[in-house]
Every structure is written in structure tokens, then in C-alpha cells.
Enzyme design. Sequence first.
Site, PDB file in Angstrom:
ATOM      1  N   CYS A   1      24.263  18.805  12.315  1.00 38.62           N
ATOM      2  CA  CYS A   1      25.035  17.770  11.614  1.00 38.62           C
ATOM      3  C   CYS A   1      26.506  18.169  11.508  1.00 38.62           C
ATOM      4  CB  CYS A   1      24.441  17.482  10.244  1.00 38.62           C
ATOM      5  SG  CYS A   1      24.378  18.937   9.191  1.00 38.62           S
TER       6      CYS A   1
ATOM      7  N   SER B   1      16.065  28.800   1.855  1.00 46.85           N
ATOM      8  CA  SER B   1      16.550  29.933   1.061  1.00 46.85           C
ATOM      9  C   SER B   1      16.745  29.564  -0.405  1.00 46.85           C
ATOM     10  CB  SER B   1      17.869  30.447   1.649  1.00 46.85           C
ATOM     11  OG  SER B   1      18.805  29.384   1.691  1.00 46.85           O
TER      12      SER B   1
ATOM     13  N   PHE C   1      14.778  25.249   7.180  1.00 45.34           N
ATOM     14  CA  PHE C   1      15.809  24.562   6.376  1.00 45.34           C
ATOM     15  C   PHE C   1      15.199  23.286   5.792  1.00 45.34           C
ATOM     16  CE2 PHE C   1      17.795  26.825   9.898  1.00 45.34           C
ATOM     17  CZ  PHE C   1      18.713  27.643   9.253  1.00 45.34           C
TER      18      PHE C   1
ATOM     19  N   ALA D   1      16.253  31.688   6.978  1.00 48.98           N
ATOM     20  CA  ALA D   1      15.607  31.203   8.209  1.00 48.98           C
ATOM     21  C   ALA D   1      15.765  32.190   9.364  1.00 48.98           C
ATOM     22  CB  ALA D   1      16.176  29.838   8.588  1.00 48.98           C
TER      23      ALA D   1
ATOM     24  N   ARG E   1      12.466  12.380  11.481  1.00 54.24           N
ATOM     25  CA  ARG E   1      11.257  12.863  10.808  1.00 54.24           C
ATOM     26  C   ARG E   1      10.040  12.105  11.319  1.00 54.24           C
ATOM     27  NH1 ARG E   1      14.900  13.945   5.924  1.00 54.24           N
ATOM     28  NH2 ARG E   1      14.926  11.747   5.393  1.00 54.24           N
TER      29      ARG E   1
ATOM     30  N   ASP F   1      16.570  22.239  11.222  1.00 50.95           N
ATOM     31  CA  ASP F   1      17.569  21.286  10.711  1.00 50.95           C
ATOM     32  C   ASP F   1      18.520  21.998   9.752  1.00 50.95           C
ATOM     33  OD1 ASP F   1      18.948  18.973  10.028  1.00 50.95           O
ATOM     34  OD2 ASP F   1      17.523  18.425   8.457  1.00 50.95           O
TER      35      ASP F   1
HETATM   36  N1  SAH Z   1      15.821  19.181   6.597  1.00 53.88           N
HETATM   37  C1  SAH Z   1      16.317  18.692   5.337  1.00 53.88           C
HETATM   38  C2  SAH Z   1      17.800  18.928   5.144  1.00 53.88           C
HETATM   39  C3  SAH Z   1      18.244  20.359   5.295  1.00 53.88           C
HETATM   40  S1  SAH Z   1      19.693  20.695   4.402  1.00 53.88           S
HETATM   41  C4  SAH Z   1      15.973  17.208   5.200  1.00 53.88           C
HETATM   42  O1  SAH Z   1      15.721  16.517   6.189  1.00 53.88           O
HETATM   43  O2  SAH Z   1      15.996  16.691   4.075  1.00 53.88           O
HETATM   44  C5  SAH Z   1      19.937  22.369   4.649  1.00 53.88           C
HETATM   45  C6  SAH Z   1      19.034  23.265   3.829  1.00 53.88           C
HETATM   46  O3  SAH Z   1      19.195  24.574   4.385  1.00 53.88           O
HETATM   47  C7  SAH Z   1      19.340  23.423   2.347  1.00 53.88           C
HETATM   48  O4  SAH Z   1      18.181  23.115   1.617  1.00 53.88           O
HETATM   49  C8  SAH Z   1      19.725  24.900   2.148  1.00 53.88           C
HETATM   50  O5  SAH Z   1      19.178  25.451   0.946  1.00 53.88           O
HETATM   51  C9  SAH Z   1      19.064  25.526   3.337  1.00 53.88           C
HETATM   52  N2  SAH Z   1      19.668  26.770   3.860  1.00 53.88           N
HETATM   53  C10 SAH Z   1      20.969  27.056   4.068  1.00 53.88           C
HETATM   54  N3  SAH Z   1      21.113  28.259   4.658  1.00 53.88           N
HETATM   55  C11 SAH Z   1      19.858  28.744   4.848  1.00 53.88           C
HETATM   56  C12 SAH Z   1      19.332  29.931   5.460  1.00 53.88           C
HETATM   57  N4  SAH Z   1      20.142  30.844   5.986  1.00 53.88           N
HETATM   58  N5  SAH Z   1      17.995  30.087   5.509  1.00 53.88           N
HETATM   59  C13 SAH Z   1      17.164  29.139   4.993  1.00 53.88           C
HETATM   60  N6  SAH Z   1      17.606  28.010   4.418  1.00 53.88           N
HETATM   61  C14 SAH Z   1      18.931  27.807   4.350  1.00 53.88           C
END
Ligand code: SAH
Length: 390
Positions: A331, A245, A223, A272, A208, A291
Amino acid sequence: MTGAHAVVSARGARRWADGHAWIFRSDIAVPPTAGAGAVAVRDQRGKPLGLALWSPQSEISLRLLDPDPDAVIDASWWKRRIAVALARRAGLERDTNAFRLVHGEGDGLPSLVVDRYDRWLVLQLLSAGVEAFRDDIVEALDALTECDGILARNDASVRTREGLPRVVEDIKNVVPDEITVIEHGVRYLAAPRTGQKTGAFLDQRENRVLIGAHATGRSLDLFSYHGSFALHLARNSTSVTAVDSSAAALTRGRQNAALNGATNIDFTEADAFEFLRATEKNAEFDTIVVDPPAFAKNRASIAGAVRGYRDLNMHAMRLLAPGGLLFTASCSYHLSKAAFLDMLRDAAAASGRRMILREITAQPLDHPELLTVPETGYLKGALLEAVGPA
Ligand code: SAH
């Protein structure tokens, strides 16, 4: 130590000789008759190999604690080993009040995870063997950190495979539902009881900071979860679009933006993949973060996961303004570093953009990836730059 020793096959012994910490059930020649805890381990010729945590019900039967067969696994052993892990992190306190204190096998403390959030600790005991030492571990953490409270986030699914209950419980005092994390000047709320992992994604901290420092113009955080990347991007961007989402995650993201006085982040509830397809022809971004959650949950799902990552990254690359930067991560433990780069190469080719690899990132200091224990590593990242006009 009657009953408290295991005899392992030559293949089991070889795993330790190769630097791994685990011996599987199929490599146990004679199991200990004792319950979960520490046991002495010998090969079939009677040669002592060291001391291990013993999990009677798990596929991962033995986890190496100490190669010295004369070591005594008592309160003082745990305290010494945990002290070494804490000492490695000493410098982190300058920049953040939340980081991982113990990263399991990576710190020679198998199946133990401890994260610090300000004055509180969140603990995960992820095997029957380590659960048996809970009191010693809690006592050591308490003495070494002088924390205000300790919460056990023992709700991880791996506990079931160890024959352990899944519970969230306060072990010392009552840990607050929300804790303010300060990360290189950015503030966000962690939710130790209910949030993902132990309350936040501490493993992305340095990434970050990296992309935050490079951000310019219009930024996109895909995400976004609680907006942690978005908050770092907001400091150097004119505007940030944060997509997730989950409405609940975005609500927390908005709270976090307010906490930082950031008024240039637009939190958008969307899938996304759909967002990228819908946006492709109408907008471009100077900085993008991708991410996603782990798409490959097991070996069988790798191929489908790679298609998902490739698709996401290809669309993100197409959205970049000339000279724009993409920070992208995976991850998924099951996606190797090499496969991650191959996937990015394919995405770049399919995007029609010329993409420069600026940096490859690995896990931060507080999530040590032990080379000989691949399971300690899962997070990979890359900073990419789109050259010239689209
Ligand atoms: N970038 C964040 C961690 C991401 S965790 C950080 O650094 O703290 C993954 C996230 O993706 C979750 O919040 C989940 O709600 C979201 N997610 C999962 N599938 C998704 C999709 N198809 N479209 C958008 N968001 C999604």
C-alpha cells in the site's frame, strides 16, 4: 469575485490540461487574496481555467473542482457531485455494509474522504479548501444517505500542512466506538474513532474475498491487524495462523474470530520477519497472505522499503507447499506498480521457487484510481502460485 481568483503559470495550467487536479504553490503567479475556499483560476493571459479549492498555507495550493468557469460552488454543487459518487457504489451494498463513498480526487471531490460503516459515516476533510465547505458537505451527505451519525476523523497528519487542527469529533449524533462490518458474509468490528485509517482497511475487501475463495489447508496471515484476511481464509482452510506485532490488534482479532464462530485461527504475537525466519525450515503453508504496512513513507525510503518487501516475499514463497498460493500486497504509494512486480520477480528468483503470476489486483470500485492523478492510487496486489516441489 474580488480577491477570489488565482493566476497560474503556464506549467500550472499544463497540469490541469494533463488531467491532474493539483496546482502547486510554485506555479501560482498571483495568489488569491481571499481565505480558504473556492476560487476562479486563470492563466497569465487571463483565460479562465475553472474553479478550484484554495489552500493558502499548503504546498498543494489549488485543487480542481470544476473546469466550467461559470460553475457555482454551492450546496447544490456538492450535493450533485457527491450523488454521482454514491451512485457508482450502488451495487456494493449487496455484499457489504462498509465501503468508501468518496475517494477524494478519484471522485472529483478533492481532499474529501467519506467511508460508510453500516448506518454511520466517517468523514475526513484533508485540505483547508474543503474544510471551508464542511457545512455544505455534511448537509449533502446527511440528505443523500440518511445516516444515523457522522464522525470527523480529522486527525490525519496532512491537516497540519494545511494549517488545520487535528481533531476527532462527532458532527451528527454520536457514532459508536465499534461498528459491526459485514463483508461478503464475514463479520468484523471496525473502530471508527481509534482504528487505522477511518476504522478498518476497506480497500482490501475484494482481495480478502479473492484469496479466501482460493484458500485451502494450512493458511498464514502476516500483518493480520484485526484478522480480516484471516477470517476469510478460515472459511476454507483447516487452520489459520494470524501474525501481528501488536497485542491490541490481536485481541480485536480474537474477538472477531468469536463473532464468526471461527475456532481454527491461532493469533500469534510476533514480528513477521522473525516469524518467517524461525518458521522456514519447520513448516509449510498452502495459503499465505502478506499485507504489510506502507514501508515506503516517502521517496527517500523506497530502496530500503523494496529490500523489506523483497525479503518478506522471498521467505513467504519458500514457505509455500507445492501448488500453494501467496496473496501479497503493497500500500506504499511511492512503490510503483512496475517496481512492485520487479520486487516480486527478484523475490521469486531469490526464493528458488518457480512462481506463477495468477492475478494482479488494483483498487476496488469504491477507491477509484484516476489514471491522470497517480496520487489516487496506492494499493497493488498479486496472487502467486508456487509450482511443483519446493
Ligand atoms: N491485513 C490487515 C491490515 C494490515 S495493517 C487488514 O486487511 O485489515 C498492518 C499491520 O501490520 C498492523 O496491524 C501492524 O500492527 C502490523 N505490523 C507492523 N509491523 C509489523 C511487523 N514487523 N511484524 C508484524 N506485524 C507488524
